[in-house]
Design a protein around this motif. Structure first.
Motif, mmCIF file in Angstrom:
data_model
loop_
_atom_site.group_PDB
_atom_site.id
_atom_site.type_symbol
_atom_site.label_atom_id
_atom_site.label_comp_id
_atom_site.label_asym_id
_atom_site.label_seq_id
_atom_site.Cartn_x
_atom_site.Cartn_y
_atom_site.Cartn_z
ATOM 1 N N PRO A 181 0.809 -1.228 0.000
ATOM 2 C CA PRO A 181 0.000 0.000 0.000
ATOM 3 C C PRO A 181 0.836 1.269 0.000
ATOM 4 O O PRO A 181 0.457 2.275 -0.616
ATOM 5 C CB PRO A 181 -0.848 -0.125 1.273
ATOM 6 C CG PRO A 181 -0.161 -1.133 2.113
ATOM 7 C CD PRO A 181 0.517 -2.070 1.178
ATOM 8 N N THR A 182 1.984 1.247 0.680
ATOM 9 C CA THR A 182 2.850 2.428 0.674
ATOM 10 C C THR A 182 3.366 2.711 -0.728
ATOM 11 O O THR A 182 3.358 3.864 -1.193
ATOM 12 C CB THR A 182 4.037 2.225 1.627
ATOM 13 O OG1 THR A 182 3.557 2.013 2.953
ATOM 14 C CG2 THR A 182 4.950 3.442 1.622
ATOM 15 N N THR A 183 3.799 1.679 -1.423
ATOM 16 C CA THR A 183 4.319 1.859 -2.780
ATOM 17 C C THR A 183 3.239 2.345 -3.728
ATOM 18 O O THR A 183 3.461 3.262 -4.527
ATOM 19 C CB THR A 183 4.908 0.527 -3.296
ATOM 20 O OG1 THR A 183 5.917 0.071 -2.399
ATOM 21 C CG2 THR A 183 5.507 0.706 -4.673
ATOM 22 N N ILE A 184 2.061 1.746 -3.653
ATOM 23 C CA ILE A 184 0.978 2.121 -4.567
ATOM 24 C C ILE A 184 0.564 3.574 -4.348
ATOM 25 O O ILE A 184 0.422 4.346 -5.306
ATOM 26 C CB ILE A 184 -0.227 1.175 -4.382
ATOM 27 C CG1 ILE A 184 0.124 -0.224 -4.880
ATOM 28 C CG2 ILE A 184 -1.452 1.713 -5.117
ATOM 29 C CD1 ILE A 184 -0.967 -1.239 -4.655
ATOM 30 N N GLU A 185 0.363 3.984 -3.084
ATOM 31 C CA GLU A 185 -0.071 5.353 -2.821
ATOM 32 C C GLU A 185 1.011 6.367 -3.157
ATOM 33 O O GLU A 185 0.712 7.491 -3.554
ATOM 34 C CB GLU A 185 -0.501 5.497 -1.354
ATOM 35 C CG GLU A 185 -1.829 4.848 -1.051
ATOM 36 C CD GLU A 185 -2.410 5.319 0.265
ATOM 37 O OE1 GLU A 185 -1.806 6.212 0.908
ATOM 38 O OE2 GLU A 185 -3.474 4.796 0.664
ATOM 39 N N THR A 186 2.284 5.976 -3.012
ATOM 40 C CA THR A 186 3.366 6.901 -3.349
ATOM 41 C C THR A 186 3.470 7.084 -4.861
ATOM 42 O O THR A 186 3.597 8.209 -5.354
ATOM 43 C CB THR A 186 4.711 6.388 -2.797
ATOM 44 O OG1 THR A 186 4.614 6.228 -1.378
ATOM 45 C CG2 THR A 186 5.827 7.371 -3.109
ATOM 46 N N VAL A 187 3.400 5.981 -5.595
ATOM 47 C CA VAL A 187 3.550 6.046 -7.054
ATOM 48 C C VAL A 187 2.343 6.725 -7.702
ATOM 49 O O VAL A 187 2.491 7.527 -8.630
ATOM 50 C CB VAL A 187 3.754 4.628 -7.628
ATOM 51 C CG1 VAL A 187 3.727 4.657 -9.158
ATOM 52 C CG2 VAL A 187 5.065 4.044 -7.132
ATOM 53 N N THR A 188 1.150 6.429 -7.224
ATOM 54 C CA THR A 188 -0.069 6.969 -7.837
ATOM 55 C C THR A 188 -0.521 8.284 -7.213
ATOM 56 O O THR A 188 -1.601 8.782 -7.560
ATOM 57 C CB THR A 188 -1.210 5.947 -7.717
ATOM 58 O OG1 THR A 188 -1.490 5.706 -6.331
ATOM 59 C CG2 THR A 188 -0.826 4.641 -8.396
ATOM 60 N N ARG A 189 0.263 8.825 -6.297
ATOM 61 C CA ARG A 189 -0.098 10.068 -5.601
ATOM 62 C C ARG A 189 -1.451 9.951 -4.888
ATOM 63 O O ARG A 189 -2.333 10.797 -5.048
ATOM 64 C CB ARG A 189 -0.130 11.251 -6.576
ATOM 65 C CG ARG A 189 1.231 11.636 -7.135
ATOM 66 C CD ARG A 189 2.191 11.961 -5.993
ATOM 67 N NE ARG A 189 3.498 12.405 -6.437
ATOM 68 C CZ ARG A 189 3.828 13.702 -6.547
ATOM 69 N NH1 ARG A 189 2.960 14.631 -6.236
ATOM 70 N NH2 ARG A 189 5.041 14.024 -6.944
ATOM 71 N N GLY A 190 -1.597 8.875 -4.114
ATOM 72 C CA GLY A 190 -2.765 8.742 -3.250
ATOM 73 C C GLY A 190 -3.942 8.025 -3.849
ATOM 74 O O GLY A 190 -5.040 8.076 -3.293
ATOM 75 N N ARG A 191 -3.741 7.319 -4.968
ATOM 76 C CA ARG A 191 -4.872 6.642 -5.608
ATOM 77 C C ARG A 191 -4.634 5.135 -5.633
ATOM 78 O O ARG A 191 -3.912 4.628 -6.482
ATOM 79 C CB ARG A 191 -5.067 7.158 -7.026
ATOM 80 C CG ARG A 191 -5.546 8.594 -7.083
ATOM 81 C CD ARG A 191 -5.823 9.010 -8.507
ATOM 82 N NE ARG A 191 -6.363 10.349 -8.571
ATOM 83 C CZ ARG A 191 -6.730 10.959 -9.704
ATOM 84 N NH1 ARG A 191 -6.595 10.323 -10.850
ATOM 85 N NH2 ARG A 191 -7.207 12.175 -9.670
ATOM 86 N N SER A 192 -5.240 4.445 -4.723
ATOM 87 C CA SER A 192 -5.197 2.993 -4.730
ATOM 88 C C SER A 192 -6.342 2.480 -5.606
ATOM 89 O O SER A 192 -7.121 3.248 -6.155
ATOM 90 C CB SER A 192 -5.325 2.458 -3.309
ATOM 91 O OG SER A 192 -6.577 2.835 -2.757
#
Length: 275
Positions: A85-96
């Motif tokens: 979840p940390t990687t996804i939110e960081t890469v997508t700028r808060g969009r999981s």
């Protein structure tokens, strides 16, 4: 001593940026946040199940020893609950995945994009409030915070912003050009509430009406508004209605501004006396 009236304000959801600029934003509601979180949890469980299938296959093939199974399990749990979840939110700028489905995005309290630090704090807090309490901790905190923030949001200084907002209505039409001189001298009384509402609704919806119905409705409303207008301009019914609506709106807005200015001056005078 009589207290001065409070200034009239239109309530808005505003976020104050670091440059003291107020942004009109809409936080995602509690129900949509819960749906998005459920989708994220299901996706994480699917990834965890995939890891388990791979681990089972490797153990069955003799590639991985049973002695390292507890260590492998801990690594997989950390990957699924924190790293992923940390990687996804960081890469997508808060969009999981869940937030994409419900139309949300994690942003900082000042409206800026969330980064790695915010995503990590949210993920670490999620271990407690989502995984260990089966979501009960997140639901309890989110139900009593103004922007449906869970504990991780409060620690990271974030909230979920709504990205699918309704388009802003078109700007209110001004006084028709043909009535510009009339508007400066016209005496337009305060209209009854129902009549004023019907005129405003007609002005907004007139382009979508059939020509015949549009003309009949305009004539009916013009007949009702005529006693409240002096002098009565020699224009068609729809132009009269547009002019009356614009004049009343502009005058009521100016009266509201004057009242707020008066209240502000009274409050300033009261503060001077108290000092």
């Amino acid at each position: 001593m009589t207290q001065p009236p409070a200034p009239v304000r239109i309530p808005q959801e505003e976020t104050l940026t670091g440059e003291a600029v107020a942004l009109d934003v809409q936080p995602l509601g509690f129900f949509l946040r819960a749906v998005g979180l459920l989708i994220d949890v299901v996706a994480s469980l699917a990834v965890l199940f995939l890891f388990l299938l791979v681990a089972t296959y490797l153990i069955g093939a003799g590639t991985v020893s049973l002695d390292v199974l507890p260590i492998l399990g801990i690594v997989v749990l950390v990957l699924v609950s924190v790293v992923l979840p940390t990687t996804i939110e960081t890469v997508t700028r808060g969009r999981s995945l869940g937030k994409l489905v419900v139309g949300g995005r994690i942003v900082r309290a000042d409206g800026g994009a969330a980064g790695f630090r915010q995503a990590l704090l949210r993920a670490l807090a999620g271990v407690l409030e989502i995984w260990l309490t089966v979501g009960a901790g997140a639901a309890l905190v989110g139900a009593f915070t103004p922007r449906s923030q869970r504990l991780g949001d409060l620690l990271a200084g974030t909230y979920s912003e709504r990205t699918r907002t309704q388009p802003l209505p078109p700007p209110a039409p001004g006084v028709p050009d043909v009535l510009a001189d009339w508007a400066r001298v016209a005496d337009v009384d305060r209209l009854p509430v129902r009549l004023s509402s019907r005129i405003s609704q007609f002005v907004r919806q007139a382009p979508d009406l059939l020509p015949g119905a549009r003309a009949r409705l305009a004539a009916s409303l013009a007949t009702e508004v005529a006693p409240h207008v002096a002098p009565l301009p020699a224009v068609d019914a729809e132009t009269l209605l547009r002019g009356v609506a614009a004049v009343r709106r502009d005058r009521e807005w100016r009266a509201l501004q004057r009242r707020n200015e008066k209240v502000a001056s009274l409050l300033a005078g009261t503060d001077d006396v108290l000092r």
